[in-house]
Design an enzyme around this catalytic site. Sequence first.
Site, PDB file in Angstrom:
ATOM      1  N   THR A  76       0.825  -1.204   0.000  1.00  0.00           N
ATOM      2  CA  THR A  76       0.000   0.000   0.000  1.00  0.00           C
ATOM      3  C   THR A  76       0.861   1.256   0.000  1.00  0.00           C
ATOM      4  O   THR A  76       1.935   1.295   0.597  1.00  0.00           O
ATOM      5  CB  THR A  76      -0.948   0.015   1.205  1.00  0.00           C
ATOM      6  OG1 THR A  76      -0.187  -0.035   2.413  1.00  0.00           O
ATOM      7  CG2 THR A  76      -1.877  -1.190   1.163  1.00  0.00           C
TER       8      THR A  76
ATOM      9  N   GLY B 268      -0.991  -3.570  11.179  1.00  0.00           N
ATOM     10  CA  GLY B 268      -1.619  -3.531  12.493  1.00  0.00           C
ATOM     11  C   GLY B 268      -3.137  -3.539  12.404  1.00  0.00           C
ATOM     12  O   GLY B 268      -3.727  -3.904  11.386  1.00  0.00           O
ATOM     13  N   ASP B 269      -3.767  -3.103  13.490  1.00  0.00           N
ATOM     14  CA  ASP B 269      -5.225  -3.084  13.544  1.00  0.00           C
ATOM     15  C   ASP B 269      -5.820  -2.123  12.521  1.00  0.00           C
ATOM     16  O   ASP B 269      -6.909  -2.357  11.998  1.00  0.00           O
ATOM     17  CB  ASP B 269      -5.689  -2.696  14.952  1.00  0.00           C
ATOM     18  CG  ASP B 269      -5.314  -3.747  15.986  1.00  0.00           C
ATOM     19  OD1 ASP B 269      -5.210  -4.932  15.613  1.00  0.00           O
ATOM     20  OD2 ASP B 269      -5.106  -3.388  17.163  1.00  0.00           O
TER      21      ASP B 269
ATOM     22  N   GLU C 225      -8.973  -1.443   7.433  1.00  0.00           N
ATOM     23  CA  GLU C 225      -9.089  -1.095   6.014  1.00  0.00           C
ATOM     24  C   GLU C 225      -9.636  -2.261   5.208  1.00  0.00           C
ATOM     25  O   GLU C 225     -10.545  -2.111   4.378  1.00  0.00           O
ATOM     26  CB  GLU C 225      -7.724  -0.691   5.453  1.00  0.00           C
ATOM     27  CG  GLU C 225      -7.337   0.745   5.657  1.00  0.00           C
ATOM     28  CD  GLU C 225      -6.171   1.145   4.760  1.00  0.00           C
ATOM     29  OE1 GLU C 225      -6.153   0.724   3.594  1.00  0.00           O
ATOM     30  OE2 GLU C 225      -5.281   1.862   5.231  1.00  0.00           O
TER      31      GLU C 225
ATOM     32  N   ARG D 259       3.613   7.422  21.972  1.00  0.00           N
ATOM     33  CA  ARG D 259       2.601   8.474  22.113  1.00  0.00           C
ATOM     34  C   ARG D 259       1.380   7.997  22.885  1.00  0.00           C
ATOM     35  O   ARG D 259       0.709   8.798  23.539  1.00  0.00           O
ATOM     36  CB  ARG D 259       2.180   8.977  20.728  1.00  0.00           C
ATOM     37  CG  ARG D 259       1.419   7.982  19.878  1.00  0.00           C
ATOM     38  CD  ARG D 259       1.137   8.566  18.487  1.00  0.00           C
ATOM     39  NE  ARG D 259       0.325   7.714  17.638  1.00  0.00           N
ATOM     40  CZ  ARG D 259       0.794   6.762  16.857  1.00  0.00           C
ATOM     41  NH1 ARG D 259       2.109   6.530  16.840  1.00  0.00           N
ATOM     42  NH2 ARG D 259      -0.004   6.031  16.095  1.00  0.00           N
TER      43      ARG D 259
ATOM     44  N   GLU E 195      -9.606   4.553  15.245  1.00  0.00           N
ATOM     45  CA  GLU E 195      -9.893   5.692  14.375  1.00  0.00           C
ATOM     46  C   GLU E 195     -10.937   6.578  15.035  1.00  0.00           C
ATOM     47  O   GLU E 195     -11.820   6.103  15.753  1.00  0.00           O
ATOM     48  CB  GLU E 195     -10.389   5.220  13.000  1.00  0.00           C
ATOM     49  CG  GLU E 195      -9.340   4.433  12.215  1.00  0.00           C
ATOM     50  CD  GLU E 195      -9.808   4.129  10.813  1.00  0.00           C
ATOM     51  OE1 GLU E 195     -10.540   4.957  10.235  1.00  0.00           O
ATOM     52  OE2 GLU E 195      -9.455   3.061  10.284  1.00  0.00           O
TER      53      GLU E 195
END
Length: 567
Positions: free
Chosen positions: A195, A222-223, A228, A336, A529
């Site tokens: 991608t 990953g998740d 997607e 983070r 998200e």
Amino acid sequence: MEKQPSVLTSLLLVKSRLFEVTLNRTLLTWKEVQLRRKKVSGNISSRLRFGFCLANALHRTRGITAGVHSVPVSEIIAVRETEVDKETKDEGKWQKMSHIKTETNLCAFTVSYVEKTGQHRWRCSNMTFFCSDETICQQWVRKLKEQLSLLTCRPKHLLVYINPYGGKQQGKQIYEHKVAQLFTLASISTDVIVTEHANHARDHLKTQADLRKYDGIICVGGDGMFSEVVHGLIARTQSDSGVDLNDSQAKLAQCNLRIGIIPAGSTDCICYATVGVNDPVTSALHIIVGDTQPMDVCSVHNHNTFLKYSVSLLGYGFYGDVLTDSERNRWMGPARYDFSGFKTFLSHHYYEGTISFLPATNTLGSPRDSSRCRSGCYVCQHRVKDISPIKWGGGDVNENESEGEWKVIKGKFLAINAASMSCACPRSPKGLSPAAHLADGTTDIILVHKCSRLNFLRHLLRHTSKDDQFDLTFVEVYRVKKFKFTPNHCDSEFSNIRDVRENAFGQICRDHPSCDCTPVNSNWNCDGEILEHAAIEVGVHCQLIKLFARGIEETPPFEEDVSSSAV
């Protein structure tokens, strides 16, 4: 259990030791044979001649079974002939066995199979069997390949999406060095797409991919990458079936293609909760053997407008704020999340709103159960029996049940979480809802009411301990089929979060985007998200998708003891 009749039995050599090798329709077994009376010396060829000439005598009078090894036929990866005393290129690999001394021409074949090494990890092991008769060797290879050909659940052609940017940006290397060679060994062909931008895989699946060519879709990442693929596959399936995604009451068509996850992200929650470990080789082997694990999917709408699908966590309040803040600090990498989590905990924001839900009254189990969703889960299998073949995975969660009575709770919440699975990960081995099921058509709503920082910390710490995290006065948990959430500061005039903030704070916050004043509404964290709308309607679609997995297998007691002692 009735003993399976053997398909083939021979005396073969393995590492200069004599074995009785038996194949039936479910197991390949090799049992070491030790001689009591007659000492066998000499090289490998003389031992073979002795073994083959006295096979019956050894089995009846002169031998004892010393070691027994069994491999399910369903977990054999491949079988191939192996040339002795010369280098031979076989399926892209060079093999050499010149260390074996022979007086006559020996034949050999190698069986590659799954070896379970503990803690849910799988590895590919090889066992080479020797015989002096080429006909016997070919017969074994032919019979084994015939048995493997009967395993129709195994994929032969896969579409692979690789996210080269997720996690530690090792997705491409993980696939090339750990996975591709296993697919080649198992004679699986692949079409690989690396991608190039966000939603590349989703858009390709929705419009371009010829899905008729493939037996499954693999995502390396990953998740977020998994999300997607899920969105692209579901959208494509509903489009082909003429289903309107914006209709929150629509019956969604089941996705027939299975999805495989090769973990290469930061947390890999989905993989951990369905396999039990984040290991690329283990996941690749589950794909090769053709495992199938159905999974529920939640659809999220706002006023008859489709927003997202969720398969793991919908989090409002604490987890929504953590994600929102972490997006501003992507330069920090995976660290983070720790930074934003600590910062959000200190801010201790609560949010007012109303949540209404339809309890799951006719399902087995509850969120407070001590049992867990494991491979072959009775609760999830029971759910399959309640769904007719036409409607299996197909949409409205109440198609076989009456609507029932909705429950309404209004209050001030530090967190509202909807867990469609345990949400376990290496940092939280139990997850947010340890007793949640992968495929029972429900989600667990966890309401954390306003409380002190100390009490909220107690709740968070219980995610990493053995204590019951719901045994707190300010925490409620319900197993539901549908739910709606409406924040206090949300109406038809400004239901969008940005509109709320502009109306509430006006010019001050517009002129100072770094303003850290308390927000009126939180964001929803939907599988990592951010959702822009605070007011949502969620429905669970039972077993809408399928994974290349079998669920977490029960850990043998001796493995649990080793694991606990290691900690």
